[in-house]
Scaffold this active site. Structure first.
Site, PDB file in Angstrom:
ATOM      1  N   HIS A 229     158.362  36.210  78.618  1.00  0.00           N
ATOM      2  CA  HIS A 229     158.122  35.603  80.057  1.00  0.00           C
ATOM      3  C   HIS A 229     156.717  35.855  79.863  1.00  0.00           C
ATOM      4  O   HIS A 229     156.070  36.452  79.021  1.00  0.00           O
ATOM      5  CB  HIS A 229     158.713  36.714  80.957  1.00  0.00           C
ATOM      6  CG  HIS A 229     158.255  38.118  80.527  1.00  0.00           C
ATOM      7  ND1 HIS A 229     156.881  38.618  80.702  1.00  0.00           N
ATOM      8  CD2 HIS A 229     159.016  38.992  79.997  1.00  0.00           C
ATOM      9  CE1 HIS A 229     157.163  39.884  80.362  1.00  0.00           C
ATOM     10  NE2 HIS A 229     158.188  40.201  79.774  1.00  0.00           N
TER      11      HIS A 229
ATOM     12  N   ASP B 204     159.905  40.336  74.972  1.00  0.00           N
ATOM     13  CA  ASP B 204     159.325  40.684  73.727  1.00  0.00           C
ATOM     14  C   ASP B 204     160.559  41.343  72.720  1.00  0.00           C
ATOM     15  O   ASP B 204     160.451  41.195  71.542  1.00  0.00           O
ATOM     16  CB  ASP B 204     158.230  41.796  73.962  1.00  0.00           C
ATOM     17  CG  ASP B 204     158.439  42.989  74.558  1.00  0.00           C
ATOM     18  OD1 ASP B 204     159.675  43.224  75.237  1.00  0.00           O
ATOM     19  OD2 ASP B 204     157.744  43.778  74.632  1.00  0.00           O
TER      20      ASP B 204
END
Ligand SMILES: *[C@@H]1O[C@H](CO)[C@@H](O)[C@H](O)[C@H]1NC(C)=O
Ligand SMILES: *[C@@H]1O[C@H](CO)[C@@H](O)[C@H](O)[C@H]1NC(C)=O
Ligand SMILES: *[C@@H]1O[C@H](CO)[C@@H](O)[C@H](O)[C@H]1NC(C)=O
Ligand SMILES: *[C@@H]1O[C@H](CO)[C@@H](O)[C@H](O)[C@H]1NC(C)=O
Length: 499
Positions: free
Chosen positions: A98, A390
């Site tokens: 994102h 992540d």
């Protein structure tokens, strides 16, 4: 007449230049590392091209932090869609992290950073598509939403950001990613026809608004004004995108061991400990409370948004004392040391192989089916987008052998391209394509890392076949990637006893 001839001449010159630049790029005579991008470290031994070897300088924590921010105001050189002439692009599989988001934690006794999470094309950073993106998202009720995704907001919309909310910067980063992929795959390679069918485009996201919104922004840049009726977005329940194959005891065990290593590394770092004490003292809070608030996440946000580092609230005992760049630099230095030790010890790599397998397995299956076109009644997506975190992307990079690519920055993108060689068409008597005629490219943030991956590092790209064979990838995903845990399959590896 004269004007027309001149025009044709210009056209011809332009064509020659275009061909020349394309072949120069292909032969990699032009720089392949885009300005301001992370260049994988530690892989240069294997490079065939002559590379000047210098000692890697100590990472500059500030320059490094800006790379992480990935501010959308710079132009990038990207290599998506570059291949040999006459090769046909069959499908593209993208995983993104994102975009820029508000911190997940707040630092005690300080004001939260003042960031506006509404979208406005009059505010910087903006994008030519931002205004139409906002109005398109307002029609999103017509899309097909899996599970809880339909109840999430499709754009960030709080005048004071909530924890973890995507910012306008994050939206712009992914509109930009989408436009890059549009140029490479739609304009250049016509990956999708104008009247693409709903099955050809696949999108999946976790149930967090920042991943959903990031994915929609990328999709909008890629296919501006896409018809909502054709879009279905699937929800992944696990941040590992492991679908129905999440059960893997050995993976949890490796993660556990890795976290213990990380804890030992951190607590044995005297400078880091002093740093936390100094920061906590400045703010007048308990060291433990400060550490628990993961201050580096919030400090990065200040840096990415050009905000001064936070100071103690006026009601704090230490009124007016501020956190400094020096505090920040010490934490980043320790994070780099930790990263280095993590790679040396290799526990994370074992975790990563098990964490990334289900996603890679699905990607491999789709690629194989796209080559064979044999799965009855099932049309494989030619564009598959996974909008993730992540903690999704980092294991995937590690499992592929791309640990040198560094920690995934905001709006990082990892792209798998599937290509078919011209021979595939001529293959006499064979129905459809075969895996032998198919090739894979792997790109990270626009850089071609195919020959840095574990499955193609040893392939001689100066041989008769300068692309990486798809079979290398298939064998890697289905067997070879488990050799690091002394196993030959996911099932076996997941149920080995890890001491
Ligand atoms: C991008 O914006 C940042 C912060 O506003 C600025 O420091 C930087 O110089 C800009 N970069 C370019 C290439 O314009
Ligand atoms: C954002 O919120 C405001 C006020 O709550 C509302 O009027 C507006 O329509 C919302 N915008 C979008 C794009 O959802
Ligand atoms: C991987 O894909 C194969 C099909 O190629 C499937 O049979 C298998 O169950 C998948 N395994 C996992 C762990 O997802
Ligand atoms: C794999 O086997 C080798 C040799 O038997 C051993 O040294 C190594 O520790 C094993 N690795 C794992 C991850 O179990």
């Amino acid at each position: 007449m004269l004007a027309r001839n001149r025009f044709i001449l210009l056209l011809a010159v332009g064509l020659v230049l275009a061909v020349l630049s394309f072949s120069l790029q292909y032969l990699q005579l032009m720089p392949t590392s885009p300005v301001g991008e992370e260049v994988p470290r530690g892989k240069s031994r294997k490079r065939v091209n002559p590379v000047v070897h210098t000692e890697a300088p100590e990472p500059d924590p500030i320059a490094d932090a800006y790379r992480y921010c990935n501010l959308p105001n710079q132009t990038e050189h990207t290599w998506e869609g570059h291949s040999l002439a006459d090769y046909k692009l069959l499908s593209v599989h993208v995983m993104i992290r994102h975009g820029d988001r508000y911190p997940l934690y707040s630092i005690p006794q300080t004001k939260r950073p003042a960031i506006d999470c509404t979208l406005s094309s009059n505010r910087k950073p903006s994008h030519p598509l931002l205004a139409s993106f906002i109005s398109h998202m307002a029609q999103g009720g017509r899309g097909h939403w899996d599970a809880s995704l339909g109840s999430l907001p499709r754009v960030p919309n709080h005048s004071s950001c909530e924890m973890g909310e995507l910012t306008q910067t994050g939206v712009v980063q992914h509109l930009k990613n989408g436009v890059i992929l549009h140029q490479a795959y739609i304009r250049r390679h016509r990956l999708l026809p104008p009247d693409w069918s709903p099955r050809q485009v696949f999108m999946e996201s976790t149930g967090k608004s920042r991943t959903l919104q990031s994915g929609l922004a990328l999709l909008y840049g890629f296919l501006p004004d896409f018809p909502w009726s054709k879009l279905t977005v699937r929800q992944q329940w696990s941040t590992l995108f492991c679908g129905s194959s999440c059960d893997c005891p050995a993976r949890s065990r490796y993660l556990d061991l890795e976290q213990k290593r990380q804890y030992r590394q951190r607590t044995s770092d005297a400078e880091l400990e002093h740093n936390y004490v100094a920061m906590a003292t400045a703010l007048g809070v308990a060291t433990r409370a400060l550490r628990a608030a993961n201050p580096v996440d919030s400090l990065l946000c200040h840096l990415c948004h050009g905000l001064p580092f936070p100071c103690a609230n006026s009601n704090a005992r230490t009124q007016g004392a501020c956190l400094t760049l020096n505090h920040f630099a010490v934490i980043r230095r320790q994070q780099h040391d930790d990263e280095r030790e993590r790679q040396e010890v290799g526990l994370y790599r074992r975790y990563a192989v098990l964490a990334a397998h289900p996603y890679l397995n699905r990607t491999a299956l789709r690629m194989e089916a796209a080559v064979r076109r044999r799965r009855k009644g099932i049309e494989e997506p030619v564009f598959a987008l996974a909008s993730a975190h992540d903690v999704t992307m980092a294991p995937l990079l590690s499992a592929l052998g791309l640990e040198g690519a560094g920690f995934p920055r905001f709006a990082a993108r990892l792209v798998f391209e599937l290509w078919k060689s011209p021979e595939a068409k001529e293959g006499k008597g064979k129905k459809g394509g075969t895996v032998e005629n198919a090739f894979i490219r792997v790109l990270y943030n626009g850089q071609d890392l195919t020959f840095d991956t574990d499955f193609c590092r040893d392939h001689d790209r100066h041989s008769a076949q300068p692309l990486c064979p798809l079979s290398n990838f298939l064998n890697f995903v289905r067997r070879d990637m488990f050799s690091i845990v002394n196993a030959t399959s996911y099932q076996e590896a997941c149920h080995l006893t890890v001491l």
